[in-house]
Scaffold this active site. Sequence first.
Site, PDB file in Angstrom:
ATOM      1  N   LEU A 294       0.798  -1.225   0.000  1.00  0.00           N
ATOM      2  CA  LEU A 294       0.000   0.000   0.000  1.00  0.00           C
ATOM      3  C   LEU A 294       0.833   1.279   0.000  1.00  0.00           C
ATOM      4  CD1 LEU A 294      -2.710  -1.012   2.657  1.00  0.00           C
ATOM      5  CD2 LEU A 294      -2.729  -1.456   0.204  1.00  0.00           C
ATOM      6  N   CYS A 295       2.049   1.217  -0.436  1.00  0.00           N
ATOM      7  CA  CYS A 295       2.898   2.423  -0.453  1.00  0.00           C
ATOM      8  C   CYS A 295       2.956   3.086   0.911  1.00  0.00           C
ATOM      9  CB  CYS A 295       2.408   3.433  -1.484  1.00  0.00           C
ATOM     10  SG  CYS A 295       3.080   3.142  -3.104  1.00  0.00           S
TER      11      CYS A 295
END
Length: 832
Positions: A391-392
């Site tokens: 998810l960065c």
Amino acid sequence: MEEATCMSYNSAIEELRAKEYPMLQGTTYLDHAGTTLYSKSLIERFSADMAANLYGNPHSSSNASQLTTRRIDDVRLRLLQTFNADPQAFDVVFVANATAGIKLVMDAFRDHEGGFCYGYHRDAHTSLIGVREVAAEHRCFASDAEVDDWIGSQDSQAGPVQVQLFAYPAQSNMNGRRLPLDWSHRIRTSRKEGVYTLLDAAALVSTSPLDLGNPAEAPDFTVLSLYKMFGFPDLGALIVRQASASVFDRRRYFGGGTVEMVVCLREQWHARKSDSLHERLEDGTLPIHSIMALDSAMAVHRELYTSWDQISMHTTFLARSLYEGLSSLRHGNGEEVCHVYKDPASTYGDSLTQGPVIALNIRNQCGGWISNAEVEKLAAIKNIQLRTGGLCNPGGVASSIGLAPWEMRENFSAGQRCGNDNDVIRAKPTGMIRVSFGAMSTLSDAASFVEFVREFFVQGSQPVATSPMMFVSLEPPTQSRLHVESLSVYPIKSCAGFSVPPGWPWEVRSEGLAWDREWCLVHQGTGAALSQKRYPRMALIRPTIDLDKGLLRVTLASTLQATTTPHEITVPLSADPRMFTDDAVYKEANTRVCGESVKAKTYRLSEISTFFTQALGVPCQLARFPVESHSGGVSRHSKVHLQKHQKAGAMRVPGAFPDAVPITPGACVSMPILLANESPILTISRSSLNRLNELIKAEGGKAAQAEVFRANIVVAENPAYPPGLEDPYAEDDWRYLQIGLQYFEMLGACRRCQMVCIDQQTGERNEEPFVTLSKTRRFDGRVYFGEHTCHVPWKDVSSRLGQNPTIMVGDAVSPFREHEVHQNSDLDALVG
Ligand SMILES: *Cc1c(COP(=O)(O)O)cnc(C)c1O
């Protein structure tokens, strides 16, 4: 929001959605945190605008160009108004995306003399974290409390670094948690000059208003992605507080559009534009058509949704309803299905602390994690769009899942990458599932997701995990006379052991206890692995496992320290390929162990080999066994050590059970052994050792310590039991052991050699305990003490116990003897 009004509001959204978002037909879109969707009206409005007007490059002076400039000025103003920001106090700089806005700020700080000092919050998006790479100093704030402490502390920034930048997300892009918006103001009022704040509002503004009405309290820099607000255009913005604009005076680069005049022949001179900040920062031609589209986007959005407050209310309600729906799901046995990563400081339903995003992982009824790749595949079948993986948001994901940095590096080495299938490692998920709402989401979207989880993942009331052996229970043994007295691993083969501290659940793998004999020392000339038998001083090399820091730490007994500097050396636990000698990543040391060759990677750093060479007085190198061999390929040549044989006569001897029994499928028989002259796990019994020492002392000899046998597990009588119950050498008859909730198979007695005579404290050789052993424990001319043991994997590897088998000091131990096994028809059937 009242249920009734909400329902009618929701039906209004359903209607709007059918008309404006035809692409949502037949799908459940739950990735608004990735991007929200554009409306049909927006695209129509934009295309009508494009068809009707002639827009030129604003850098020209034609009429067409003038029109463009005028329109862009209007859009700038409208965008500022969206945030209630006064154009006197703020300027908008158009950029490609939020990341580009962050980099523009970063460049300005980097160009400051002496660089800058950078602080960022744990919940930061990857794009914010990357700024640290150009900072002179940087710090990651692991919690809000750390930020508060830092704001409260009055330390003035002394030293060469003059400016500081503190950056954080207004909303976590991982779990939607909303962070305090007053930090900028508090930092400005409580700290000395030179500290600036960068607010990453990209996630927040997609479903929430942001009020920059008070310039004194606003962040110095705010970045956002307009596609996350409107679905289109693909554009970002950097909003700069005019009072802080001077930071950009140091920016060195200039591009077309940002300068009045440039001289480059003979003389090198340029004059920057000085009218407005955006003129100085917008290098090259503006994305003019995107900016026009933004105008349409803002206008249409206002018509469709009235206000950002409305959107916030609506999406907050949806998220609460989904959160409640997911949290209430239970397996038939009552176990939780969804593990939601909610921040303790946030509340679903409260838009100040929580955005409409839910990050979760799914568990089976045994508590094991469901692979996200599997969830994704099923979601695709059901046409549900969601996001899985890292998810960065590396800080948020690691801290929520509890991944230590070394585990992330180790996962990386083991092939885990951003976005691949291999996503449950060491019983921990390596990424999450994220579902997020946008303005046009509806209650039915939330309901579809809950239904999806229910349909595919909620398990009825089948019996819990199948144990490795059917005849045994899933409860830890109670009333057990025996317990685990100590657990030890020998990280470097033949060097000193590391005693697992009480209270630490220690992982058991098919090759043995975690980190046991993961490394060895190899001779620089022959490439052979060194052994204590030949180099007794190896006992004085003392490795410890530092799981906190992710390090193998090696120290030396004081007697060795005179010859060696430094006295300690550390090596990362993760098998980072860069650490090893090159060619095809590493040189294969032909590590011969008892005549067989095992491939090991040798460490590149000369400090490491110098350390061990000095300590032992032998030219050697540290080597690590490659991950590949964990899963096969290394043959067990030590069968001779494991022979189970029957001595003539009535006396039962070690391992006296039928030869070559085919054991539980998947159990140890074909298990690889890393250093092939040893079995996965060596177990010894305290009462046998006590008996041995009584005999040694009776002859005036020196008692042996448990360490000389290099045992992994020492099983002892539980001190809570009355004395006098000791049962020496009972292990000769053990066939299986239950330790805590794990099962082990006894492979046979361990043959001993003179190595047991090396005092593990001093490295000196004694006579004992070998002399006494050979008088009392010799069978067929061989001397035995201790039992080779291996873990029996759980059949149901998806259970928590199966995914992460661990044992601990103090665990109850219950042995099963041959006849106890054969009394049981289930097991009889199993072992054929
Ligand atoms: C999406 C997002 C970003 C990155 O935005 P880009 O437009 O892709 O550069 C940064 N921070 C947060 C919090 C985000 O949600």
